[in-house]
Design an enzyme around this catalytic site. Structure first.
Site, mmCIF file in Angstrom:
data_model
loop_
_atom_site.group_PDB
_atom_site.id
_atom_site.type_symbol
_atom_site.label_atom_id
_atom_site.label_comp_id
_atom_site.label_asym_id
_atom_site.label_seq_id
_atom_site.Cartn_x
_atom_site.Cartn_y
_atom_site.Cartn_z
ATOM 1 C CG ASP A 150 88.283 -19.511 73.185
ATOM 2 O OD1 ASP A 150 88.158 -19.037 74.265
ATOM 3 O OD2 ASP A 150 88.182 -20.777 73.112
ATOM 4 C CG HIS A 186 95.551 -25.921 85.401
ATOM 5 N ND1 HIS A 186 95.282 -26.993 85.468
ATOM 6 C CD2 HIS A 186 95.569 -25.219 84.381
ATOM 7 C CE1 HIS A 186 95.587 -27.505 84.178
ATOM 8 N NE2 HIS A 186 95.979 -26.168 83.419
ATOM 9 C CD GLU A 187 95.965 -21.720 83.172
ATOM 10 O OE1 GLU A 187 97.084 -21.502 82.720
ATOM 11 O OE2 GLU A 187 95.158 -22.264 82.714
#
Ligand SMILES: [Zn+2]
Ligand SMILES: [Zn+2]
Length: 503
Positions: free
Chosen positions: A194, A237-238
């Site tokens: 986005d 995190h990913e």
């Protein structure tokens, strides 16, 4: 979006059973934006619906209409579902669970985060079957030099491999289990990015093909410090997802979906993250000796009888309890108080491990103290020129910090506690009144230095260590002592569930 639809968003949650009506108490809209959604634009409401669709499994009306001819039934069901999803999201983020799309809820929705759902269960125990995984960087970021990216990724893999029985090898050309790319907008995996802010990255659970792959939004302002978004915590995190971990509602966990990199906090796995990854891959044999030196941090637990607080304040109708990076919000209309990050509500520039906090109702300001500095915030924004030195309030240079701030809404003054002394500050004249007094004279029976103090319900409440002192200012005496956490009511079913999960 139709007018009708907007009305539903604000009214329909009231019809849901088992709740006190949300409008039962007057709300001030000038202060913290927790009021109803009168001021939300159509674009905001559409954004919220999309957010709930993406992260909380909400199915929009247009999609459901196709499935049923009876639109009346469909609509009431649709509204209930929307309120239900808002409430779920509010619980996840420690907001008052009204089910109403408040401005504050919307502000939290707009915070930068991971692109994966918060509710989707990926199936328990989805994991790689092998112990050594290969990874490859397929598309680099144009704004970060490749060696720096390699260094961050290597460090992020090490965070996981140091606690669990798993290893990682980088491949330069050949196919790899985990393919990492910096991608723009629509990149043909069904989850377009986005642009700046919003979704920062996403990853796929372990599996063949795209399974285990990690994508970063190439348009973000990635950094290695406090400007833009720090690549390291997002990568850790990913990579957690790429190894099979879903989101955690524990705000102390690296698998919490919101970006929460704050100054003076080194991103690290929490106790919860460590347990979860070890459950999937087993324990790294070296972990025991490492963790005895530096055990993974546990998120403070409100039912812990040893719990103490950094600061306690009123904020409109709520009571806020601060501890380290976290806070609990006690709202008069909701039984449960959930933990959340200080940074989930206020900007990252508000420090953690606070000394004192109070709400100045006359000026609609909330004031935070840490060390020799204080910050004033209006709405959710830091006022110009802050932080300032506490000497601005009239403290002599020998006072290096404030232990607690006790504000009296009706009398327009604040008492500051420092060591064995207390100071009376006149909020109307904005100056200190006379010289300090000794705590043992002004507040006999109260130990010092005090941790936190707040006035509500007609009593002053002091906190020191794990003890709560209820104090009657008229008779100048302690009328009751109890555990510090007694106002957090830790005996709901949900909490027991969390407790069980956490142990
Ligand atoms: Zn995530
Ligand atoms: Zn992608």
């Amino acid at each position: 979006m139709s007018k009708m639809k907007m009305l539903w968003l604000s009214l329909l949650c009231l019809m849901m059973p088992s709740k006190t009506p949300v409008t039962a108490l007057p709300l001030r809209t000038t202060d913290l934006p927790t009021g109803p959604n009168d001021g939300l634009s159509e674009a905001d409401q559409e954004f919220a619906e999309e957010y709930l669709q993406h992260f909380y499994g909400y199915r929009p009306k247009s999609e459901r209409r196709k499935r049923t001819a009876d639109t009346d039934v469909d609509e009431s069901d649709w509204n209930t579902q929307l309120c239900d999803k808002v409430e779920k999201m509010q619980r996840f983020f420690g907001l008052p669970p009204s089910g109403e799309l408040t401005k504050e809820t919307l502000a939290v929705m707009k915070r930068p985060r991971c692109g994966l759902s918060d509710v989707e269960q990926f199936g328990k125990n989805i994991r790689w079957k092998k112990r050594t995984l290969s990874y490859r960087i397929a598309v680099y970021s144009r704004s970060i030099p490749a060696p720096k990216v390699h260094k961050v990724f290597k460090a992020a893999w090490k965070v996981w491999s140091s606690v669990a029985q798993i290893k990682f090898r980088r491949r330069r050309r050949k196919e790899a289990d985990i393919v990492i790319s910096f991608m723009n907008r629509d990149h043909k995996d069904g989850s377009p990015f986005d642009g700046k802010g919003g979704v920062l990255a996403h990853a796929f659970m372990p599996g063949y093909g795209i399974g285990g792959d990690v994508h970063f939004d190439a348009e973000e302002d990635w950094s290695f410090n406090f400007t833009g978004f720090n690549l390291f915590p997002v990568t850790v995190h990913e990579f957690g997802h790429a190894l099979g971990l879903p989101h955690s509602s524990d705000p102390g966990a690296i698998m919490y979906p919101a970006y929460n990199f704050v100054p003076n906090y080194e991103p690290q796995l929490s106790y919860r993250d460590v347990k979860d990854i070890q459950h999937l891959y087993g324990i790294n044999p070296n972990f025991a000796s490492l963790s005895s030196k530096k055990p993974p941090p546990r998120t403070p637990e409100k039912c812990d009888l040893d719990l103490s607080f950094d600061a306690v304040t009123e904020l409109q109708q709520e009571l806020l309890f601060f501890k380290d990076r976290f806070m609990w919000r006690k709202h008069p209309q909701f039984d449960e108080t959930r933990i959340t990050l200080i940074s989930s509500l206020w900007p990252e520039s508000v420090p953690t491990h606070l000394d004192a906090v109070y709400e100045n109702t006359r000026k609609n300001l909330i004031v935070f103290f840490k060390g020799h500095l204080y910050w004033m915030l209006r709405q959710l924004q830091v006022e110009d020129g802050f932080p300032k030195n506490i000497s601005n309030l009239g403290f002599p240079s020998r006072i290096k910090s404030v232990d607690a701030a006790l504000h009296f809404r009706n009398d327009r003054y604040t008492v500051f506690f420092t060591g064995n002394e207390c100071w009376r500050y006149n909020e109307l004249q904005e100056m200190m009144e006379g010289s300090p007094s000794l705590i043992e004279k002004q507040w006999p029976g109260i130990p010092y230095p005090i941790d936190a103090a707040v006035f509500f319900d007609g009593f002053v409440h002091f906190f020191k260590g794990n003890i709560h002192y209820k104090y009657d200012s008229d008779s100048k005496r302690v009328i009751a002592t109890s555990p510090a956490n007694d106002l957090l009511e830790c005996k709901t079913e949900d909490d027991n569930e969390i407790l069980r999960e956490g142990r």
